[in-house]
Design an enzyme around this catalytic site. Sequence first.
Site, PDB file in Angstrom:
ATOM      1  N   SER A  47      57.533 -23.130  91.449  1.00  0.00           N
ATOM      2  CA  SER A  47      56.530 -24.329  91.009  1.00  0.00           C
ATOM      3  C   SER A  47      56.070 -24.992  91.581  1.00  0.00           C
ATOM      4  CB  SER A  47      58.041 -25.646  92.115  1.00  0.00           C
ATOM      5  OG  SER A  47      57.516 -26.723  91.414  1.00  0.00           O
ATOM      6  N   SER A 170      49.228 -29.056 105.449  1.00  0.00           N
ATOM      7  CA  SER A 170      49.183 -30.385 104.573  1.00  0.00           C
ATOM      8  C   SER A 170      47.813 -31.612 105.051  1.00  0.00           C
ATOM      9  CB  SER A 170      50.364 -31.433 104.171  1.00  0.00           C
ATOM     10  OG  SER A 170      50.395 -32.482 104.491  1.00  0.00           O
ATOM     11  N   TYR A 198      58.100 -33.065 109.159  1.00  0.00           N
ATOM     12  CA  TYR A 198      57.465 -32.548 108.030  1.00  0.00           C
ATOM     13  C   TYR A 198      55.534 -32.347 108.436  1.00  0.00           C
ATOM     14  CZ  TYR A 198      54.627 -31.745 103.927  1.00  0.00           C
ATOM     15  OH  TYR A 198      53.497 -31.387 102.994  1.00  0.00           O
ATOM     16  N   LYS A 202      53.711 -28.997 110.025  1.00  0.00           N
ATOM     17  CA  LYS A 202      51.954 -28.298 109.406  1.00  0.00           C
ATOM     18  C   LYS A 202      51.260 -28.639 109.873  1.00  0.00           C
ATOM     19  CE  LYS A 202      53.453 -27.874 105.149  1.00  0.00           C
ATOM     20  NZ  LYS A 202      53.475 -27.020 104.314  1.00  0.00           N
ATOM     21  N   THR A 231      53.205 -32.547  92.006  1.00  0.00           N
ATOM     22  CA  THR A 231      53.968 -31.031  91.383  1.00  0.00           C
ATOM     23  C   THR A 231      55.716 -32.011  91.646  1.00  0.00           C
ATOM     24  OG1 THR A 231      54.509 -31.358  94.011  1.00  0.00           O
ATOM     25  CG2 THR A 231      52.564 -29.397  93.168  1.00  0.00           C
TER      26      THR A 231
HETATM   27  N1  LIG Z   1      51.878 -31.265  96.056  1.00  0.00           N
HETATM   28  C1  LIG Z   1      51.501 -31.545  97.121  1.00  0.00           C
HETATM   29  O1  LIG Z   1      50.104 -33.070  96.946  1.00  0.00           O
HETATM   30  C2  LIG Z   1      51.130 -30.923  98.288  1.00  0.00           C
HETATM   31  C3  LIG Z   1      49.790 -31.868  99.647  1.00  0.00           C
HETATM   32  C4  LIG Z   1      50.692 -31.381 100.606  1.00  0.00           C
HETATM   33  C5  LIG Z   1      50.983 -29.924 100.680  1.00  0.00           C
HETATM   34  N2  LIG Z   1      51.475 -29.424  99.903  1.00  0.00           N
HETATM   35  C6  LIG Z   1      52.309 -28.259  99.899  1.00  0.00           C
HETATM   36  O2  LIG Z   1      51.686 -27.438  99.151  1.00  0.00           O
HETATM   37  C7  LIG Z   1      53.201 -26.248  99.473  1.00  0.00           C
HETATM   38  C8  LIG Z   1      53.950 -26.241  97.810  1.00  0.00           C
HETATM   39  O3  LIG Z   1      54.081 -28.092  97.356  1.00  0.00           O
HETATM   40  P1  LIG Z   1      54.836 -28.534  96.033  1.00  0.00           P
HETATM   41  O4  LIG Z   1      53.531 -29.651  96.478  1.00  0.00           O
HETATM   42  O5  LIG Z   1      54.164 -27.079  95.039  1.00  0.00           O
HETATM   43  O6  LIG Z   1      56.081 -28.306  96.177  1.00  0.00           O
HETATM   44  P2  LIG Z   1      57.069 -27.977  94.705  1.00  0.00           P
HETATM   45  O7  LIG Z   1      56.907 -27.812  93.859  1.00  0.00           O
HETATM   46  O8  LIG Z   1      58.210 -29.016  95.926  1.00  0.00           O
HETATM   47  O9  LIG Z   1      57.023 -26.223  95.015  1.00  0.00           O
HETATM   48  C9  LIG Z   1      58.012 -25.625  96.904  1.00  0.00           C
HETATM   49  C10 LIG Z   1      58.080 -24.580  96.509  1.00  0.00           C
HETATM   50  O10 LIG Z   1      58.988 -23.823  97.688  1.00  0.00           O
HETATM   51  C11 LIG Z   1      59.884 -23.295  97.392  1.00  0.00           C
HETATM   52  N3  LIG Z   1      60.394 -23.993  98.587  1.00  0.00           N
HETATM   53  C12 LIG Z   1      61.060 -24.413  98.993  1.00  0.00           C
HETATM   54  N4  LIG Z   1      61.932 -23.912 100.233  1.00  0.00           N
HETATM   55  C13 LIG Z   1      62.235 -22.922 100.427  1.00  0.00           C
HETATM   56  C14 LIG Z   1      63.240 -21.814 100.951  1.00  0.00           C
HETATM   57  N5  LIG Z   1      63.867 -22.293 101.731  1.00  0.00           N
HETATM   58  N6  LIG Z   1      62.735 -20.951 100.468  1.00  0.00           N
HETATM   59  C15 LIG Z   1      62.068 -20.064  99.494  1.00  0.00           C
HETATM   60  N7  LIG Z   1      61.263 -21.063  98.508  1.00  0.00           N
HETATM   61  C16 LIG Z   1      61.101 -22.342  98.574  1.00  0.00           C
HETATM   62  C17 LIG Z   1      60.218 -23.704  96.262  1.00  0.00           C
HETATM   63  O11 LIG Z   1      61.465 -23.241  95.599  1.00  0.00           O
HETATM   64  P3  LIG Z   1      62.214 -23.265  94.685  1.00  0.00           P
HETATM   65  O12 LIG Z   1      61.601 -23.803  92.871  1.00  0.00           O
HETATM   66  O13 LIG Z   1      63.494 -23.235  93.964  1.00  0.00           O
HETATM   67  O14 LIG Z   1      62.175 -25.261  95.016  1.00  0.00           O
HETATM   68  C18 LIG Z   1      58.513 -24.462  95.489  1.00  0.00           C
HETATM   69  O15 LIG Z   1      58.401 -22.867  94.802  1.00  0.00           O
HETATM   70  C19 LIG Z   1      54.412 -26.787 100.255  1.00  0.00           C
HETATM   71  O16 LIG Z   1      54.235 -25.830 101.365  1.00  0.00           O
HETATM   72  C20 LIG Z   1      53.502 -28.095  99.957  1.00  0.00           C
HETATM   73  O17 LIG Z   1      53.767 -28.531 101.802  1.00  0.00           O
HETATM   74  C21 LIG Z   1      51.762 -30.026  98.833  1.00  0.00           C
END
Ligand SMILES: NC(=O)c1ccc[n+]([C@@H]2O[C@H](COP(=O)([O-])OP(=O)(O)OC[C@H]3O[C@@H](n4cnc5c(N)ncnc54)[C@H](OP(=O)(O)O)[C@@H]3O)[C@@H](O)[C@H]2O)c1
Length: 317
Positions: A47, A170, A198, A202, A231
């Site tokens: 994802s 983050s 969270y 981080k 996302t």
């Molecule tokens: N998007 C942003 O603006 C943003 C900002 C700051 C930090 N981040 C960080 O970026 C990273 C990716 O986030 P995202 O925004 O892309 O969110 P996302 O779309 O929810 O993707 C998160 C991914 O982590 C997987 N995941 C969650 N729990 C898990 C577990 N127990 N074991 C294995 N996989 C697991 C999810 O699997 P499923 O597909 O099965 O749900 C998904 O593939 C995260 O670490 C998040 O904290 C994102």
Amino acid sequence: MLDALLDRSIVFSFDRTGHRRHARRFAAHDLDVDLRGRVCLVTGASSGLGVEITRGLFTRGADVAMLCRDVPKGEAVRAALLRDGGTGSLAVHRVDVSDFASVRAFAAGFAGRVDVLVHNAGVLPLAASTTADGLELAVATNLVGPFLLTHLLWPRMLASTEPRLVHVSSGGMYSERLDVEALFAPPPAKGYDGVVAYARTKRAQVVLAELLHERFPAVRSSSMHPGWADTPGVLTSLPRFHALTRAILRTPAEGADTAVWLAASPAAAHPDGRFYFDRAPQDTHRLARTRETAAERAKLWDALCARIGVEPERFGG
Ligand SMILES: NC(=O)c1ccc[n+]([C@@H]2O[C@H](COP(=O)([O-])OP(=O)(O)OC[C@H]3O[C@@H](n4cnc5c(N)ncnc54)[C@H](OP(=O)(O)O)[C@@H]3O)[C@@H](O)[C@H]2O)c1
């Protein structure tokens, strides 16, 4: 001057205009890189940013292992990435990073060298819960499970000529101080705040990347933050924030760019444990109150090692 002001505003730095402004200083050839033969592991590849990190490595020729808790979902992403084209290989592996048994099973069954490990999987829980290993869910998913995976794969990373380890943190971490007690305390039955839980994990990831570099500089350790990217994770965990900011959010590829750069670019060969945003190292504190002491940093290391059952001096084997 204007850039500094916009960066201080946070909104016009973490948003898509921030990415476009910062991208003007990106070196054009930094990611013209041939990753054929490099073995890259990406957690949470099913994802959001994880898909784009996987794409960024796969299209440059790497052999990418997609570590996903939901294998059919990972396979659907894999099929789409293969259709879009790439010269490397892609394989989906089942790993729930919040579950020690799942992490151990994966590590035991994964053969060969590891050149790149990207800890991207992450969760911002909506409610308090505790995992089978007795950890709060965000702590298990974002911090301790990945630390166990790092430990188990460590000898295989050391077999690489240029091992790289990237923690996707983050910008939310700026609001929290390292608090080891709070990380490992049981989540409160009432008044649980997933955003704080969270952000604490981080912050800890950023300190951990620094500690890994201090202790084991042979592995090129770093952390980064993606800004605000559109996302599925942001939509489900922060629906009001998503509704308010949707028009200015980065694309997932823009959010993933710095993680790909850290994992792949010769320009990022010596990240020195630092915290990156838009391909540039950042200060890790914006507020004096978040500065931790050396004793608190050492306490994090000891607590993480205790949780995964390793003597603090024995982490590196
Ligand atoms: N998007 C942003 O603006 C943003 C900002 C700051 C930090 N981040 C960080 O970026 C990273 C990716 O986030 P995202 O925004 O892309 O969110 P996302 O779309 O929810 O993707 C998160 C991914 O982590 C997987 N995941 C969650 N729990 C898990 C577990 N127990 N074991 C294995 N996989 C697991 C999810 O699997 P499923 O597909 O099965 O749900 C998904 O593939 C995260 O670490 C998040 O904290 C994102």
